[in-house]
Motif scaffolding. Structure first.
Motif, PDB file in Angstrom:
ATOM      1  N   GLN A 165       0.833  -1.200   0.000  1.00 16.57           N
ATOM      2  CA  GLN A 165       0.000   0.000   0.000  1.00 16.57           C
ATOM      3  C   GLN A 165       0.867   1.249   0.000  1.00 16.57           C
ATOM      4  O   GLN A 165       1.899   1.301   0.638  1.00 16.57           O
ATOM      5  CB  GLN A 165      -0.877   0.035   1.243  1.00 16.57           C
ATOM      6  CG  GLN A 165      -1.945  -1.015   1.282  1.00 16.57           C
ATOM      7  CD  GLN A 165      -2.843  -0.799   2.478  1.00 16.57           C
ATOM      8  OE1 GLN A 165      -3.321   0.294   2.697  1.00 16.57           O
ATOM      9  NE2 GLN A 165      -3.052  -1.839   3.251  1.00 16.57           N
ATOM     10  N   GLU A 166       0.387   2.241  -0.729  1.00 12.87           N
ATOM     11  CA  GLU A 166       1.025   3.559  -0.722  1.00 12.87           C
ATOM     12  C   GLU A 166      -0.033   4.558  -0.280  1.00 12.87           C
ATOM     13  O   GLU A 166      -1.156   4.544  -0.776  1.00 12.87           O
ATOM     14  CB  GLU A 166       1.508   3.912  -2.131  1.00 12.87           C
ATOM     15  CG  GLU A 166       2.085   5.297  -2.244  1.00 12.87           C
ATOM     16  CD  GLU A 166       2.479   5.656  -3.668  1.00 12.87           C
ATOM     17  OE1 GLU A 166       3.043   6.746  -3.841  1.00 12.87           O
ATOM     18  OE2 GLU A 166       2.207   4.877  -4.594  1.00 12.87           O
ATOM     19  N   GLN A 167       0.306   5.409   0.664  1.00 14.28           N
ATOM     20  CA  GLN A 167      -0.636   6.414   1.135  1.00 14.28           C
ATOM     21  C   GLN A 167      -0.129   7.798   0.776  1.00 14.28           C
ATOM     22  O   GLN A 167       1.038   8.115   0.977  1.00 14.28           O
ATOM     23  CB  GLN A 167      -0.845   6.304   2.641  1.00 14.28           C
ATOM     24  CG  GLN A 167      -1.941   7.218   3.137  1.00 14.28           C
ATOM     25  CD  GLN A 167      -2.406   6.847   4.535  1.00 14.28           C
ATOM     26  OE1 GLN A 167      -1.895   5.945   5.163  1.00 14.28           O
ATOM     27  NE2 GLN A 167      -3.399   7.559   5.012  1.00 14.28           N
ATOM     28  N   PHE A 203      -1.232  11.979   1.061  1.00 13.61           N
ATOM     29  CA  PHE A 203      -2.109  12.962   1.700  1.00 13.61           C
ATOM     30  C   PHE A 203      -1.901  14.298   1.005  1.00 13.61           C
ATOM     31  O   PHE A 203      -0.783  14.799   0.927  1.00 13.61           O
ATOM     32  CB  PHE A 203      -1.773  13.070   3.192  1.00 13.61           C
ATOM     33  CG  PHE A 203      -2.722  13.932   3.957  1.00 13.61           C
ATOM     34  CD1 PHE A 203      -4.002  13.491   4.254  1.00 13.61           C
ATOM     35  CD2 PHE A 203      -2.346  15.192   4.381  1.00 13.61           C
ATOM     36  CE1 PHE A 203      -4.880  14.285   4.969  1.00 13.61           C
ATOM     37  CE2 PHE A 203      -3.215  15.998   5.089  1.00 13.61           C
ATOM     38  CZ  PHE A 203      -4.490  15.531   5.379  1.00 13.61           C
ATOM     39  N   ASN A 221      -7.141  12.061   1.304  1.00 10.65           N
ATOM     40  CA  ASN A 221      -6.345  10.955   1.796  1.00 10.65           C
ATOM     41  C   ASN A 221      -6.504   9.816   0.790  1.00 10.65           C
ATOM     42  O   ASN A 221      -7.616   9.341   0.563  1.00 10.65           O
ATOM     43  CB  ASN A 221      -6.817  10.526   3.181  1.00 10.65           C
ATOM     44  CG  ASN A 221      -5.921   9.484   3.794  1.00 10.65           C
ATOM     45  OD1 ASN A 221      -4.768   9.320   3.394  1.00 10.65           O
ATOM     46  ND2 ASN A 221      -6.439   8.766   4.764  1.00 10.65           N
ATOM     47  N   ILE A 237      -5.206   6.056  -0.740  1.00  8.77           N
ATOM     48  CA  ILE A 237      -4.476   4.819  -0.511  1.00  8.77           C
ATOM     49  C   ILE A 237      -4.447   4.041  -1.817  1.00  8.77           C
ATOM     50  O   ILE A 237      -5.498   3.727  -2.390  1.00  8.77           O
ATOM     51  CB  ILE A 237      -5.113   3.970   0.603  1.00  8.77           C
ATOM     52  CG1 ILE A 237      -5.153   4.764   1.913  1.00  8.77           C
ATOM     53  CG2 ILE A 237      -4.333   2.660   0.772  1.00  8.77           C
ATOM     54  CD1 ILE A 237      -5.891   4.060   3.033  1.00  8.77           C
ATOM     55  N   ARG A 238      -3.252   3.765  -2.300  1.00 10.82           N
ATOM     56  CA  ARG A 238      -3.064   2.934  -3.490  1.00 10.82           C
ATOM     57  C   ARG A 238      -2.944   1.510  -2.987  1.00 10.82           C
ATOM     58  O   ARG A 238      -1.967   1.134  -2.349  1.00 10.82           O
ATOM     59  CB  ARG A 238      -1.804   3.363  -4.255  1.00 10.82           C
ATOM     60  CG  ARG A 238      -1.553   2.574  -5.520  1.00 10.82           C
ATOM     61  CD  ARG A 238      -2.314   3.236  -6.658  1.00 10.82           C
ATOM     62  NE  ARG A 238      -2.214   2.534  -7.912  1.00 10.82           N
ATOM     63  CZ  ARG A 238      -1.469   2.923  -8.942  1.00 10.82           C
ATOM     64  NH1 ARG A 238      -0.699   3.977  -8.847  1.00 10.82           N
ATOM     65  NH2 ARG A 238      -1.507   2.255 -10.060  1.00 10.82           N
ATOM     66  N   GLN A 256      -8.221   4.027  -3.339  1.00  9.87           N
ATOM     67  CA  GLN A 256      -9.262   4.456  -2.406  1.00  9.87           C
ATOM     68  C   GLN A 256      -8.989   5.901  -2.011  1.00  9.87           C
ATOM     69  O   GLN A 256      -7.876   6.228  -1.600  1.00  9.87           O
ATOM     70  CB  GLN A 256      -9.224   3.551  -1.184  1.00  9.87           C
ATOM     71  CG  GLN A 256     -10.263   3.815  -0.152  1.00  9.87           C
ATOM     72  CD  GLN A 256     -10.143   2.798   0.980  1.00  9.87           C
ATOM     73  OE1 GLN A 256      -9.731   1.673   0.792  1.00  9.87           O
ATOM     74  NE2 GLN A 256     -10.500   3.241   2.157  1.00  9.87           N
TER      75      GLN A 256
END
Length: 115
Positions: free
Chosen positions: A2-4, A6, A19, A21-22, A28
Motif C-alpha cells: 500500500q502507498e498512502q 495525503f 487521503n 491509498i493505493r 481508495q
C-alpha cells in the motif's frame, strides 16, 4: 504493497484534504473539508462497468467524487472508490467553481504522483 498519499489545499479559510491509498488492486480516496466535513457522496468504478455514484439527499459532492473516479480510472484502469464530503455555507456560483477548481488541482497533483 500500500502507498498512502495525503494532499491538502486551503480555501475560504478552511482546509480541503484528500487521503489516498493505493491498494494492491485499486485506489481508495477520501476527500473532506470546508466548514463541516461529512460523507456526501461515494463514486465507484471497476473493470467493465460504468461509474456508480451514491449522493446523499441535499448534497452536491457527487460532482467532485464522480470526476475524481473517472479521471483515476482513465489513467490507471483499476478499481476506484472516491468518498467526498466538502461543505461551505452559502457559497455563490463563483465560489462553488473555486471549490471544484481547487479539488481538480489536487487531483492533477495526485495523478502525477501516482504515475
Amino acid at each position: 504493497m500500500q502507498e498512502q498519499i495525503f494532499l491538502k489545499t486551503a480555501l475560504f479559510g478552511y482546509k480541503i484534504c484528500a487521503n489516498v491509498i493505493r491498494l494492491d488492486e485499486g485506489i481508495q480516496v477520501n476527500i473532506a473539508g470546508g466548514s463541516r466535513t461529512h460523507i456526501g457522496s461515494v463514486s465507484f468504478m471497476r473493470y467493465n462497468e460504468n461509474i456508480k455514484t451514491i449522493q446523499l439527499p441535499g448534497h452536491k459532492d457527487a460532482q467532485i467524487s464522480t470526476h475524481w473516479a473517472k479521471v483515476l480510472w482513465n489513467h490507471f484502469k483499476e478499481p476506484v472508490c472516491v468518498q467526498c464530503g466538502v461543505h461551505f455555507d452559502n457559497l455563490n456560483r463563483s465560489q462553488i467553481e473555486d471549490v471544484i477548481v481547487s479539488c481538480s488541482r489536487m487531483l492533477d497533483t495526485l495523478v502525477k504522483r501516482l504515475i
